[in-house]
Motif scaffolding. Structure first.
Motif, PDB file in Angstrom:
ATOM      1  N   GLU A 142     -54.935 -66.699 -24.708  1.00 26.14           N
ATOM      2  CA  GLU A 142     -55.835 -67.780 -24.300  1.00 26.14           C
ATOM      3  C   GLU A 142     -55.368 -68.485 -23.025  1.00 26.14           C
ATOM      4  OE1 GLU A 142     -57.544 -70.434 -27.186  1.00 26.14           O
ATOM      5  OE2 GLU A 142     -57.000 -69.086 -28.827  1.00 26.14           O
ATOM      6  N   PHE A 143     -55.615 -67.811 -21.924  1.00 27.39           N
ATOM      7  CA  PHE A 143     -55.297 -68.365 -20.609  1.00 27.39           C
ATOM      8  C   PHE A 143     -56.227 -69.535 -20.293  1.00 27.39           C
ATOM      9  CE2 PHE A 143     -56.040 -68.359 -15.975  1.00 27.39           C
ATOM     10  CZ  PHE A 143     -54.742 -68.562 -15.531  1.00 27.39           C
ATOM     11  N   GLU A 144     -55.673 -70.618 -19.751  1.00 26.29           N
ATOM     12  CA  GLU A 144     -56.488 -71.763 -19.374  1.00 26.29           C
ATOM     13  C   GLU A 144     -55.993 -72.362 -18.069  1.00 26.29           C
ATOM     14  OE1 GLU A 144     -56.278 -74.995 -22.138  1.00 26.29           O
ATOM     15  OE2 GLU A 144     -54.091 -74.989 -22.233  1.00 26.29           O
ATOM     16  N   MET A 145     -56.921 -72.959 -17.317  1.00 22.06           N
ATOM     17  CA  MET A 145     -56.604 -73.663 -16.083  1.00 22.06           C
ATOM     18  C   MET A 145     -57.110 -75.091 -16.194  1.00 22.06           C
ATOM     19  SD  MET A 145     -57.384 -70.857 -13.083  1.00 22.06           S
ATOM     20  CE  MET A 145     -59.154 -70.880 -13.365  1.00 22.06           C
ATOM     21  N   LYS A 146     -56.400 -76.011 -15.540  1.00 23.08           N
ATOM     22  CA  LYS A 146     -56.794 -77.412 -15.592  1.00 23.08           C
ATOM     23  C   LYS A 146     -56.693 -78.035 -14.210  1.00 23.08           C
ATOM     24  CE  LYS A 146     -55.583 -78.250 -20.420  1.00 23.08           C
ATOM     25  NZ  LYS A 146     -55.013 -79.203 -21.402  1.00 23.08           N
ATOM     26  N   GLU A 147     -57.448 -79.112 -14.025  1.00 27.76           N
ATOM     27  CA  GLU A 147     -57.303 -79.902 -12.810  1.00 27.76           C
ATOM     28  C   GLU A 147     -55.930 -80.580 -12.821  1.00 27.76           C
ATOM     29  OE1 GLU A 147     -59.405 -80.067 -10.293  1.00 27.76           O
ATOM     30  OE2 GLU A 147     -60.795 -78.691 -11.286  1.00 27.76           O
ATOM     31  N   ARG A 148     -55.487 -80.984 -11.648  1.00 28.19           N
ATOM     32  CA  ARG A 148     -54.162 -81.592 -11.547  1.00 28.19           C
ATOM     33  C   ARG A 148     -54.016 -82.792 -12.479  1.00 28.19           C
ATOM     34  NH1 ARG A 148     -51.239 -85.524  -8.650  1.00 28.19           N
ATOM     35  NH2 ARG A 148     -49.174 -84.811  -7.935  1.00 28.19           N
ATOM     36  N   SER A 149     -55.012 -83.658 -12.499  1.00 27.73           N
ATOM     37  CA  SER A 149     -54.943 -84.858 -13.342  1.00 27.73           C
ATOM     38  C   SER A 149     -54.857 -84.496 -14.823  1.00 27.73           C
ATOM     39  CB  SER A 149     -56.157 -85.748 -13.090  1.00 27.73           C
ATOM     40  OG  SER A 149     -57.365 -85.054 -13.377  1.00 27.73           O
ATOM     41  N   GLU A 150     -55.570 -83.442 -15.213  1.00 25.33           N
ATOM     42  CA  GLU A 150     -55.526 -82.996 -16.606  1.00 25.33           C
ATOM     43  C   GLU A 150     -54.170 -82.392 -16.937  1.00 25.33           C
ATOM     44  OE1 GLU A 150     -60.187 -81.772 -17.332  1.00 25.33           O
ATOM     45  OE2 GLU A 150     -58.836 -80.318 -16.386  1.00 25.33           O
ATOM     46  N   VAL A 156     -36.384 -57.238 -18.062  1.00 21.99           N
ATOM     47  CA  VAL A 156     -35.957 -58.055 -19.205  1.00 21.99           C
ATOM     48  C   VAL A 156     -35.188 -59.254 -18.671  1.00 21.99           C
ATOM     49  CG1 VAL A 156     -34.609 -58.119 -21.344  1.00 21.99           C
ATOM     50  CG2 VAL A 156     -35.828 -56.026 -20.706  1.00 21.99           C
ATOM     51  N   GLN A 157     -35.539 -60.441 -19.144  1.00 24.14           N
ATOM     52  CA  GLN A 157     -34.879 -61.646 -18.650  1.00 24.14           C
ATOM     53  C   GLN A 157     -34.842 -62.711 -19.739  1.00 24.14           C
ATOM     54  OE1 GLN A 157     -38.161 -62.065 -15.700  1.00 24.14           O
ATOM     55  NE2 GLN A 157     -38.181 -64.224 -16.317  1.00 24.14           N
ATOM     56  N   ASP A 158     -33.991 -63.712 -19.523  1.00 22.76           N
ATOM     57  CA  ASP A 158     -33.955 -64.853 -20.431  1.00 22.76           C
ATOM     58  C   ASP A 158     -35.280 -65.606 -20.370  1.00 22.76           C
ATOM     59  OD1 ASP A 158     -31.384 -64.500 -21.413  1.00 22.76           O
ATOM     60  OD2 ASP A 158     -30.472 -65.568 -19.730  1.00 22.76           O
ATOM     61  N   PHE A 159     -35.623 -66.242 -21.471  1.00 27.89           N
ATOM     62  CA  PHE A 159     -36.836 -67.042 -21.517  1.00 27.89           C
ATOM     63  C   PHE A 159     -36.592 -68.386 -20.832  1.00 27.89           C
ATOM     64  CE2 PHE A 159     -39.622 -70.199 -23.488  1.00 27.89           C
ATOM     65  CZ  PHE A 159     -40.863 -69.583 -23.364  1.00 27.89           C
ATOM     66  N   ALA A 160     -37.436 -68.735 -19.863  1.00 33.40           N
ATOM     67  CA  ALA A 160     -37.326 -70.012 -19.160  1.00 33.40           C
ATOM     68  C   ALA A 160     -38.272 -71.008 -19.832  1.00 33.40           C
ATOM     69  CB  ALA A 160     -37.683 -69.851 -17.685  1.00 33.40           C
ATOM     70  N   ARG A 161     -37.712 -71.982 -20.493  1.00 33.29           N
ATOM     71  CA  ARG A 161     -38.542 -72.995 -21.153  1.00 33.29           C
ATOM     72  C   ARG A 161     -39.396 -73.708 -20.107  1.00 33.29           C
ATOM     73  NH1 ARG A 161     -35.015 -76.827 -24.796  1.00 33.29           N
ATOM     74  NH2 ARG A 161     -37.124 -77.611 -25.228  1.00 33.29           N
ATOM     75  N   ASN A 162     -40.667 -73.873 -20.416  1.00 29.84           N
ATOM     76  CA  ASN A 162     -41.574 -74.464 -19.438  1.00 29.84           C
ATOM     77  C   ASN A 162     -42.751 -75.131 -20.123  1.00 29.84           C
ATOM     78  OD1 ASN A 162     -44.147 -72.456 -19.202  1.00 29.84           O
ATOM     79  ND2 ASN A 162     -42.274 -71.305 -19.693  1.00 29.84           N
ATOM     80  N   ASP A 163     -43.441 -75.973 -19.351  1.00 29.29           N
ATOM     81  CA  ASP A 163     -44.618 -76.673 -19.851  1.00 29.29           C
ATOM     82  C   ASP A 163     -45.912 -76.078 -19.324  1.00 29.29           C
ATOM     83  OD1 ASP A 163     -43.235 -78.745 -21.356  1.00 29.29           O
ATOM     84  OD2 ASP A 163     -42.580 -79.517 -19.410  1.00 29.29           O
ATOM     85  N   PHE A 164     -45.863 -75.469 -18.131  1.00 28.14           N
ATOM     86  CA  PHE A 164     -47.061 -74.818 -17.579  1.00 28.14           C
ATOM     87  C   PHE A 164     -46.649 -74.002 -16.359  1.00 28.14           C
ATOM     88  CE2 PHE A 164     -46.737 -78.639 -15.064  1.00 28.14           C
ATOM     89  CZ  PHE A 164     -47.197 -78.278 -13.811  1.00 28.14           C
ATOM     90  N   GLU A 165     -47.634 -73.330 -15.778  1.00 23.48           N
ATOM     91  CA  GLU A 165     -47.405 -72.486 -14.615  1.00 23.48           C
ATOM     92  C   GLU A 165     -48.148 -73.044 -13.405  1.00 23.48           C
ATOM     93  OE1 GLU A 165     -48.080 -67.767 -13.337  1.00 23.48           O
ATOM     94  OE2 GLU A 165     -48.243 -68.411 -15.433  1.00 23.48           O
ATOM     95  N   LEU A 166     -47.442 -73.173 -12.301  1.00 21.73           N
ATOM     96  CA  LEU A 166     -48.031 -73.623 -11.044  1.00 21.73           C
ATOM     97  C   LEU A 166     -48.140 -72.423 -10.114  1.00 21.73           C
ATOM     98  CD1 LEU A 166     -48.981 -75.761  -9.001  1.00 21.73           C
ATOM     99  CD2 LEU A 166     -46.575 -76.224  -8.484  1.00 21.73           C
ATOM    100  N   ARG A 167     -49.361 -72.094  -9.714  1.00 22.24           N
ATOM    101  CA  ARG A 167     -49.599 -70.953  -8.826  1.00 22.24           C
ATOM    102  C   ARG A 167     -49.952 -71.485  -7.440  1.00 22.24           C
ATOM    103  NH1 ARG A 167     -51.609 -66.324 -12.455  1.00 22.24           N
ATOM    104  NH2 ARG A 167     -51.097 -67.058 -14.534  1.00 22.24           N
ATOM    105  N   ARG A 201     -53.576 -74.741  -4.891  1.00 20.87           N
ATOM    106  CA  ARG A 201     -52.731 -74.681  -6.081  1.00 20.87           C
ATOM    107  C   ARG A 201     -53.603 -74.569  -7.323  1.00 20.87           C
ATOM    108  NH1 ARG A 201     -49.417 -79.159  -3.552  1.00 20.87           N
ATOM    109  NH2 ARG A 201     -47.426 -78.242  -2.953  1.00 20.87           N
ATOM    110  N   VAL A 202     -53.081 -73.853  -8.308  1.00 21.47           N
ATOM    111  CA  VAL A 202     -53.746 -73.740  -9.605  1.00 21.47           C
ATOM    112  C   VAL A 202     -52.742 -74.100 -10.694  1.00 21.47           C
ATOM    113  CG1 VAL A 202     -54.691 -72.107 -11.291  1.00 21.47           C
ATOM    114  CG2 VAL A 202     -55.482 -72.041  -8.926  1.00 21.47           C
ATOM    115  N   TYR A 203     -53.175 -74.908 -11.631  1.00 20.37           N
ATOM    116  CA  TYR A 203     -52.342 -75.346 -12.755  1.00 20.37           C
ATOM    117  C   TYR A 203     -52.844 -74.628 -13.992  1.00 20.37           C
ATOM    118  CZ  TYR A 203     -51.536 -78.964  -9.259  1.00 20.37           C
ATOM    119  OH  TYR A 203     -51.261 -79.618  -8.086  1.00 20.37           O
TER     120      TYR A 203
END
Length: 226
Positions: free
Chosen positions: A83-91, A45-56, A67-69
């Protein structure tokens, strides 16, 4: 207060629930532990970290090689990510960073620094370095040219390649090579390693990879985004 509850073996957020307040937390804990086949003695259990996307970040022999965005599109009424999605870096820059390339570059630098820090921490627990792992981070744009980065997950050596075409060859070749670090391979094993290197080179030569500055690399045995 907003937070996240998850089981330690959660796969692609299948056992991750976002909650707000004590009542939703209690429900999440009860339902996570009450699922068929769940024998885990702990729930994270942890605090929610506000974020815009995930960098793997895929790390092989201590270096970021891919890297995967990615992101989840929405959260359902029970707090599950959908609804998991991946995008190119530019996208990813266009859609998740408000077109701010400098903020993306800053995020990638900070995420790369976290990789170095975590690898050092891991070496304090084991003198034998890991041949490969995937380090996932949450990214949030804070303003023009600025980004905030949070560690999300350090994966075991069995992580999803997320449709990285040359990933299996690169990762498992590194794993195989690490088995001979002390003794060296037998003639049969050496032949197998040479075969893997040829296959890896053939795969790499036919695969493009986005680099951190948005250009495309098409040559070399291993594609590096660092």
């Amino acid at each position: 207060r907003k937070g996240v509850a998850k089981l330690g073996f959660a796969w692609e957020a299948a056992h991750v629930r976002i909650f707000r307040g004590e009542d939703q937390l209690a429900t999440a804990l009860y339902e996570l532990c009450g699922q068929p086949g769940v024998t885990s003695a702990h729930v994270i259990v942890q605090d929610f970290a506000r974020n815009d996307f995930e960098l793997r970040q895929f790390v092989v022999n201590g270096k970021i090689v891919h890297r995967v965005y990615s992101n989840f599109v929405w959260t359902d009424a029970d707090g599950y990510l959908r609804e998991f999605e991946m995008k190119e870096r530019s996208e990813a820059i266009r859609d998740w960073m408000s077109g701010d390339e400098r903020a993306m570059a800053a995020a990638e630098r900070k995420a790369a620094a976290l990789v170095s820090t975590w690898l050092t921490w891991l070496r304090c627990y084991s003198v034998e370095s890991l041949p490969a792992m995937r380090m996932d981070t949450l990214i949030r744009r804070k303003g023009p040219g600025a980004a905030e980065v949070f560690t999300l997950e350090l994966t075991e050596l069995g992580f999803s390649m997320l449709r990285w075409p040359s990933g299996p060859s690169i990762v498992f070749s590194a794993l195989l090579e690490s088995c001979f670090a002390d003794t060296g391979p037998t003639p049969a094993e050496a032949a197998r390693l040479k075969f893997d290197d040829r296959a890896k080179e053939d795969t790499s030569n036919s695969t493009t990879a986005n680099t951190s500055n948005g250009t495309t690399a098409t040559t070399g045995k291993r594609k590096c985004c660092n």
